[in-house]
Design a protein around this motif. Structure first.
Motif, PDB file in Angstrom:
ATOM      1  N   ARG A  45      -4.011   8.479  11.082  1.00 14.65           N
ATOM      2  CA  ARG A  45      -2.868   7.271   9.910  1.00 14.65           C
ATOM      3  C   ARG A  45      -3.715   7.391   8.477  1.00 14.65           C
ATOM      4  O   ARG A  45      -4.516   8.184   8.198  1.00 14.65           O
ATOM      5  CB  ARG A  45      -3.757   5.832   9.938  1.00 14.65           C
ATOM      6  CG  ARG A  45      -3.204   5.387  11.412  1.00 14.65           C
ATOM      7  CD  ARG A  45      -4.172   4.362  12.216  1.00 14.65           C
ATOM      8  NE  ARG A  45      -3.510   2.966  11.232  1.00 14.65           N
ATOM      9  CZ  ARG A  45      -3.024   1.895  10.911  1.00 14.65           C
ATOM     10  NH1 ARG A  45      -2.116   1.788  12.026  1.00 14.65           N
ATOM     11  NH2 ARG A  45      -2.676   1.045  10.283  1.00 14.65           N
ATOM     12  N   ASP A  46      -2.646   6.596   7.500  1.00 14.68           N
ATOM     13  CA  ASP A  46      -3.307   7.333   5.476  1.00 14.68           C
ATOM     14  C   ASP A  46      -3.461   6.141   5.450  1.00 14.68           C
ATOM     15  O   ASP A  46      -3.320   5.436   4.267  1.00 14.68           O
ATOM     16  CB  ASP A  46      -1.908   7.979   5.119  1.00 14.68           C
ATOM     17  CG  ASP A  46      -2.241   8.786   4.017  1.00 14.68           C
ATOM     18  OD1 ASP A  46      -2.864   8.843   3.636  1.00 14.68           O
ATOM     19  OD2 ASP A  46      -1.125   8.097   3.274  1.00 14.68           O
ATOM     20  N   ASP A  47      -4.704   5.167   5.632  1.00 12.27           N
ATOM     21  CA  ASP A  47      -4.668   3.774   5.331  1.00 12.27           C
ATOM     22  C   ASP A  47      -5.857   4.362   4.635  1.00 12.27           C
ATOM     23  O   ASP A  47      -6.782   5.646   4.306  1.00 12.27           O
ATOM     24  CB  ASP A  47      -5.774   3.591   6.360  1.00 12.27           C
ATOM     25  CG  ASP A  47      -4.772   2.448   7.985  1.00 12.27           C
ATOM     26  OD1 ASP A  47      -3.120   2.146   7.592  1.00 12.27           O
ATOM     27  OD2 ASP A  47      -5.025   2.933   8.573  1.00 12.27           O
ATOM     28  N   HIS A  48      -5.371   3.536   3.169  1.00 14.16           N
ATOM     29  CA  HIS A  48      -6.343   3.216   2.256  1.00 14.16           C
ATOM     30  C   HIS A  48      -7.363   2.247   2.572  1.00 14.16           C
ATOM     31  O   HIS A  48      -6.856   1.682   2.857  1.00 14.16           O
ATOM     32  CB  HIS A  48      -6.021   3.198   0.512  1.00 14.16           C
ATOM     33  CG  HIS A  48      -6.946   2.897  -0.466  1.00 14.16           C
ATOM     34  ND1 HIS A  48      -8.067   3.554  -0.843  1.00 14.16           N
ATOM     35  CD2 HIS A  48      -7.515   1.620  -1.444  1.00 14.16           C
ATOM     36  CE1 HIS A  48      -8.397   3.474  -1.794  1.00 14.16           C
ATOM     37  NE2 HIS A  48      -8.172   2.231  -1.972  1.00 14.16           N
ATOM     38  N   THR A  49      -8.462   2.579   3.314  1.00 16.50           N
ATOM     39  CA  THR A  49      -9.596   0.947   3.691  1.00 16.50           C
ATOM     40  C   THR A  49     -10.405   0.776   2.587  1.00 16.50           C
ATOM     41  O   THR A  49     -11.232   1.909   1.860  1.00 16.50           O
ATOM     42  CB  THR A  49     -10.376   2.499   4.773  1.00 16.50           C
ATOM     43  OG1 THR A  49      -9.583   2.529   6.197  1.00 16.50           O
ATOM     44  CG2 THR A  49     -11.014   0.777   5.579  1.00 16.50           C
ATOM     45  N   VAL A  50     -10.816  -0.487   2.869  1.00 16.07           N
ATOM     46  CA  VAL A  50     -11.424  -1.180   1.746  1.00 16.07           C
ATOM     47  C   VAL A  50     -12.650  -1.917   2.270  1.00 16.07           C
ATOM     48  O   VAL A  50     -12.683  -2.371   3.583  1.00 16.07           O
ATOM     49  CB  VAL A  50     -10.746  -2.097   0.421  1.00 16.07           C
ATOM     50  CG1 VAL A  50     -12.160  -2.867   0.561  1.00 16.07           C
ATOM     51  CG2 VAL A  50      -9.824  -1.411  -0.115  1.00 16.07           C
ATOM     52  N   LEU A  51     -13.695  -1.533   2.204  1.00 15.24           N
ATOM     53  CA  LEU A  51     -15.199  -2.009   2.898  1.00 15.24           C
ATOM     54  C   LEU A  51     -15.311  -2.762   1.544  1.00 15.24           C
ATOM     55  O   LEU A  51     -16.934  -2.279   0.825  1.00 15.24           O
ATOM     56  CB  LEU A  51     -16.026  -0.765   3.648  1.00 15.24           C
ATOM     57  CG  LEU A  51     -17.075  -1.708   4.632  1.00 15.24           C
ATOM     58  CD1 LEU A  51     -16.661  -2.835   5.318  1.00 15.24           C
ATOM     59  CD2 LEU A  51     -18.238  -0.322   4.885  1.00 15.24           C
ATOM     60  N   ILE A  52     -16.087  -4.284   2.023  1.00 15.77           N
ATOM     61  CA  ILE A  52     -16.883  -5.087   1.052  1.00 15.77           C
ATOM     62  C   ILE A  52     -17.982  -5.455   1.809  1.00 15.77           C
ATOM     63  O   ILE A  52     -17.590  -6.540   2.671  1.00 15.77           O
ATOM     64  CB  ILE A  52     -15.946  -6.321   0.975  1.00 15.77           C
ATOM     65  CG1 ILE A  52     -15.148  -5.405  -0.161  1.00 15.77           C
ATOM     66  CG2 ILE A  52     -16.764  -6.709  -0.908  1.00 15.77           C
ATOM     67  CD1 ILE A  52     -13.469  -6.385  -0.785  1.00 15.77           C
ATOM     68  N   ILE A  53     -18.791  -5.655   1.496  1.00 20.85           N
ATOM     69  CA  ILE A  53     -20.035  -6.440   1.751  1.00 20.85           C
ATOM     70  C   ILE A  53     -21.157  -7.794   1.353  1.00 20.85           C
ATOM     71  O   ILE A  53     -21.068  -6.900  -0.048  1.00 20.85           O
ATOM     72  CB  ILE A  53     -21.433  -5.294   2.643  1.00 20.85           C
ATOM     73  CG1 ILE A  53     -21.236  -4.169   3.573  1.00 20.85           C
ATOM     74  CG2 ILE A  53     -22.453  -6.055   2.992  1.00 20.85           C
ATOM     75  CD1 ILE A  53     -21.851  -3.098   3.186  1.00 20.85           C
TER      76      ILE A  53
ATOM     77  N   TRP B 219      -5.235  -0.608   4.151  1.00 24.09           N
ATOM     78  CA  TRP B 219      -4.180  -0.913   2.557  1.00 24.09           C
ATOM     79  C   TRP B 219      -3.178   0.469   2.961  1.00 24.09           C
ATOM     80  O   TRP B 219      -3.325   1.651   2.774  1.00 24.09           O
ATOM     81  CB  TRP B 219      -4.100  -0.881   1.178  1.00 24.09           C
ATOM     82  CG  TRP B 219      -5.020  -2.614   1.136  1.00 24.09           C
ATOM     83  CD1 TRP B 219      -6.300  -2.643   1.104  1.00 24.09           C
ATOM     84  CD2 TRP B 219      -4.137  -3.533   0.716  1.00 24.09           C
ATOM     85  NE1 TRP B 219      -5.915  -4.085   1.489  1.00 24.09           N
ATOM     86  CE2 TRP B 219      -5.372  -4.492   0.387  1.00 24.09           C
ATOM     87  CE3 TRP B 219      -3.073  -3.037  -0.058  1.00 24.09           C
ATOM     88  CZ2 TRP B 219      -4.768  -5.979  -0.179  1.00 24.09           C
ATOM     89  CZ3 TRP B 219      -2.609  -5.195  -0.468  1.00 24.09           C
ATOM     90  CH2 TRP B 219      -3.629  -6.102  -0.669  1.00 24.09           C
ATOM     91  N   GLU B 220      -1.868   0.443   2.101  1.00 25.13           N
ATOM     92  CA  GLU B 220      -0.766   1.344   2.507  1.00 25.13           C
ATOM     93  C   GLU B 220      -1.443   2.468   1.095  1.00 25.13           C
ATOM     94  O   GLU B 220      -1.157   4.134   1.666  1.00 25.13           O
ATOM     95  CB  GLU B 220      -0.108   1.088   2.379  1.00 25.13           C
ATOM     96  CG  GLU B 220       1.064   0.129   3.190  1.00 25.13           C
ATOM     97  CD  GLU B 220       2.719   0.099   2.610  1.00 25.13           C
ATOM     98  OE1 GLU B 220       2.956   0.361   1.486  1.00 25.13           O
ATOM     99  OE2 GLU B 220       2.992  -0.259   3.791  1.00 25.13           O
ATOM    100  N   SER B 221      -1.676   2.499   0.622  1.00 31.26           N
ATOM    101  CA  SER B 221      -2.500   2.948  -0.702  1.00 31.26           C
ATOM    102  C   SER B 221      -3.582   2.913  -1.839  1.00 31.26           C
ATOM    103  O   SER B 221      -3.579   1.787  -1.908  1.00 31.26           O
ATOM    104  CB  SER B 221      -1.365   4.174  -1.724  1.00 31.26           C
ATOM    105  OG  SER B 221      -0.740   2.829  -2.412  1.00 31.26           O
TER     106      SER B 221
END
Length: 227
Positions: free
Chosen positions: A120-128, A176-178
């Motif tokens: 997949r071409d996801d823009h991944t966001v990780l917030i702790i 997110w898509e981008s």
């Protein structure tokens, strides 16, 4: 491919490393990939490697059958004597976060199960989001709730909240898509967000004691069930 499902009952572990350079990031990913490709631990379900985009670093999204299986892995001589020192040498900071899934939401039409894959071409966001045991429950109740507005935001794919087992943090894993569309959402002026969303963000900031965030692309994944 690994799936995030509210019905799976898995223990989810986030191994989050910050590195000083992109080169060290690649070294961590290479070391992680070697471990993932040879994983045969009882109770291990899947591992998915993420490469940092905004700042150098990595994240490994790992699913386990149970906490007891994970603890058996952590207590192994090789893990304590070789794996841990290796990553402490390569990374500036390390966090091994043990969590349970609390809430997940996707854009309408995508179903209830979130897919994670390098295909997949996801823009991944990780917030702790660090908090206190007294405030973790309210923080989750504030953030981990259905949000119809975000499903209308261009580029939104999914977001999932995880509860830290020790009570001191909450993890938000979002797709997110981008990068461009996520950045537009992230920097959206507060007055352009709905009133209930603004109120929730204000209350969440009052409950949070620290924040660590980065964006990633998925680079490699392996599941026990695919072998």
């Amino acid at each position: 491919m690994p799936l995030i499902s509210p019905d799976d009952g898995h223990l989810t572990v986030f191994n989050v490393f910050e590195t000083d350079t992109a080169e060290l990031q690649d070294d961590v990913l290479d070391a992680m990939r070697d471990i993932v490709d040879h994983a045969d631990y009882p109770g291990w379900i899947s591992s998915t490697l993420h490469a940092g985009i905004d700042t150098p670093g990595t994240a490994n999204y790992i699913q386990w059958r149970s906490l007891a299986d994970l603890q058996a892995r952590y207590e192994g001589q090789k893990f304590r004597g070789k794996t841990v020192p290796q990553f402490h040498k390569l990374a500036r900071t390390t966090r091994l976060l043990q969590t349970e899934l609390e809430f997940t939401q996707q854009r309408p039409g995508l179903g209830d199960t979130v897919e994670i894959s390098p295909d997949r071409d996801d823009h991944t966001v990780l917030i702790i989001l660090d908090t206190t045991p007294d405030n973790q429950k309210e923080l989750l109740e504030t953030l981990a709730r259905p949000d119809e507005w975000i499903t209308t935001v261009p580029g939104y794919v999914s977001h999932t909240y995880f509860r830290g087992l020790d009570g001191t943090y909450v993890v938000n894993y979002a797709q997110w898509e981008s990068k461009e569309l996520y950045d537009a959402f992230h920097h959206l002026p507060e007055e352009q967000r709905p009133a209930d969303v603004r109120a929730g963000r204000v209350r969440a900031r009052e409950l949070v004691t620290g924040r660590q965030a980065n964006t990633y692309r998925v680079t490699h994944s392996r599941s026990a069930t695919t072998d």
